[in-house]
Design a protein around this motif. Structure first.
Motif, PDB file in Angstrom:
ATOM      1  N   LEU A 204       1.254   8.614   7.497  1.00 44.16           N
ATOM      2  CA  LEU A 204       1.046   7.692   8.486  1.00 44.16           C
ATOM      3  C   LEU A 204      -0.432   7.429   8.999  1.00 44.16           C
ATOM      4  O   LEU A 204      -0.958   6.549   9.094  1.00 44.16           O
ATOM      5  CB  LEU A 204       1.914   7.951   9.760  1.00 44.16           C
ATOM      6  N   CYS A 205      -1.102   8.814   9.224  1.00 43.75           N
ATOM      7  CA  CYS A 205      -2.551   8.591   9.971  1.00 43.75           C
ATOM      8  C   CYS A 205      -3.301   8.157   8.543  1.00 43.75           C
ATOM      9  O   CYS A 205      -4.273   7.482   8.917  1.00 43.75           O
ATOM     10  CB  CYS A 205      -2.821  10.330  10.061  1.00 43.75           C
ATOM     11  N   GLY A 206      -3.162   8.203   7.416  1.00 43.53           N
ATOM     12  CA  GLY A 206      -3.667   7.752   6.197  1.00 43.53           C
ATOM     13  C   GLY A 206      -3.817   6.161   6.329  1.00 43.53           C
ATOM     14  O   GLY A 206      -4.680   5.464   5.909  1.00 43.53           O
ATOM     15  N   PHE A 207      -2.718   5.659   6.868  1.00 41.86           N
ATOM     16  CA  PHE A 207      -2.627   4.043   7.092  1.00 41.86           C
ATOM     17  C   PHE A 207      -3.729   3.788   7.927  1.00 41.86           C
ATOM     18  O   PHE A 207      -4.263   2.599   7.659  1.00 41.86           O
ATOM     19  CB  PHE A 207      -1.104   3.651   7.231  1.00 41.86           C
TER      20      PHE A 207
ATOM     21  N   VAL B 132      -3.500   5.846  -2.292  1.00 38.97           N
ATOM     22  CA  VAL B 132      -4.256   6.596  -1.464  1.00 38.97           C
ATOM     23  C   VAL B 132      -3.522   8.080  -1.328  1.00 38.97           C
ATOM     24  O   VAL B 132      -2.294   8.045  -1.339  1.00 38.97           O
ATOM     25  CB  VAL B 132      -4.403   6.109   0.050  1.00 38.97           C
ATOM     26  N   LEU B 133      -4.397   9.028  -1.359  1.00 38.92           N
ATOM     27  CA  LEU B 133      -4.246  10.419  -0.960  1.00 38.92           C
ATOM     28  C   LEU B 133      -4.580  10.704   0.352  1.00 38.92           C
ATOM     29  O   LEU B 133      -5.631  10.680   0.532  1.00 38.92           O
ATOM     30  CB  LEU B 133      -4.427  11.327  -2.153  1.00 38.92           C
TER      31      LEU B 133
ATOM     32  N   MET C 230       0.958  -1.232  -0.084  1.00 33.84           N
ATOM     33  CA  MET C 230      -0.027   0.075  -0.066  1.00 33.84           C
ATOM     34  C   MET C 230       0.846   1.210   0.110  1.00 33.84           C
ATOM     35  O   MET C 230       1.795   1.336   0.972  1.00 33.84           O
ATOM     36  CB  MET C 230      -0.877   0.213   1.323  1.00 33.84           C
ATOM     37  N   ILE C 231       0.629   2.118  -0.942  1.00 35.51           N
ATOM     38  CA  ILE C 231       1.528   3.233  -1.167  1.00 35.51           C
ATOM     39  C   ILE C 231       0.566   4.501  -0.774  1.00 35.51           C
ATOM     40  O   ILE C 231      -0.540   4.489  -1.326  1.00 35.51           O
ATOM     41  CB  ILE C 231       2.283   3.524  -2.496  1.00 35.51           C
TER      42      ILE C 231
ATOM     43  N   LYS D 103      -8.818   5.270  -9.509  1.00 38.92           N
ATOM     44  CA  LYS D 103      -9.438   4.429  -8.631  1.00 38.92           C
ATOM     45  C   LYS D 103      -8.826   4.862  -7.344  1.00 38.92           C
ATOM     46  O   LYS D 103      -9.247   4.113  -6.374  1.00 38.92           O
ATOM     47  CB  LYS D 103      -9.513   2.888  -9.080  1.00 38.92           C
ATOM     48  N   GLY D 104      -8.077   5.576  -7.165  1.00 38.11           N
ATOM     49  CA  GLY D 104      -7.361   5.901  -6.079  1.00 38.11           C
ATOM     50  C   GLY D 104      -8.434   6.568  -4.767  1.00 38.11           C
ATOM     51  O   GLY D 104      -9.601   6.846  -5.273  1.00 38.11           O
TER      52      GLY D 104
END
Length: 160
Positions: free
Chosen positions: A153-156, A59-60, A1-2, A97-98
């Motif tokens: 990191l919070c996105g993870f 993900v953004l 996951m990027i 599709k992000g």
């Protein structure tokens, strides 16, 4: 996951690319208030597209703006909102599709153990210290870059 983490600011936007919580790249895009506003937005748009083309983030994660209305003009609020839209549009133009996750500044503060009501300067200092302590390749003193790492990191946490 990027994940591409972004700390948007019309004068100095920080970004970080993380792959499974491993810091891959980071930087910032600085523009001058002397430049035409639309040209400045174009710089951010192109930079995000280039990052997406190179790293293909799933993900953004972008920081939402917490605005104390007594300290900002309506024009400043509008510009930051427009910039956020430009960044999201640039992301979706490449990553069809992000996913986009809005990260609240309070979430970033709690991630590094700060009280939610911590002052901005304390948060800046803690952000730089946390990222410098945890990522050997990070050698910047730019707070927007360290914030972008924390936003990623919070996105993870949204994905997992």
């Amino acid at each position: 996951m990027i994940i591409l983490g972004v700390d948007p600011s019309i004068s100095d936007t920080g970004y970080a690319i993380m792959d499974c919580k491993r810091l891959v790249a980071y930087g910032h895009v600085k523009t001058s208030s002397k430049d035409d506003y639309m040209d400045r937005l174009q710089v951010f748009y192109k930079t995000i597209q280039e990052l997406c083309t190179e790293y293909k983030p799933d993900v953004l994660a972008i920081e939402t703006q917490y605005i104390n209305y007594s300290g900002f003009s309506s024009n400043s609020i509008l510009k930051v909102t427009e910039l956020k839209g430009v960044i999201e549009g640039a992301y979706w133009s490449i990553m069809k599709k992000g996913k986009v996750y809005d990260i609240n500044p309070k979430t970033v503060k709690s991630y590094i153990g700060l009280p939610i009501k911590a002052k901005r300067e304390a948060a800046k200092t803690a952000s730089l210290a946390y990222v410098n302590d945890n990522y050997e390749i990070f050698s910047s003193k730019n707070n927007n870059e360290s914030d972008a790492v924390l936003i990623a990191l919070c996105g993870f946490d949204h994905v997992v």
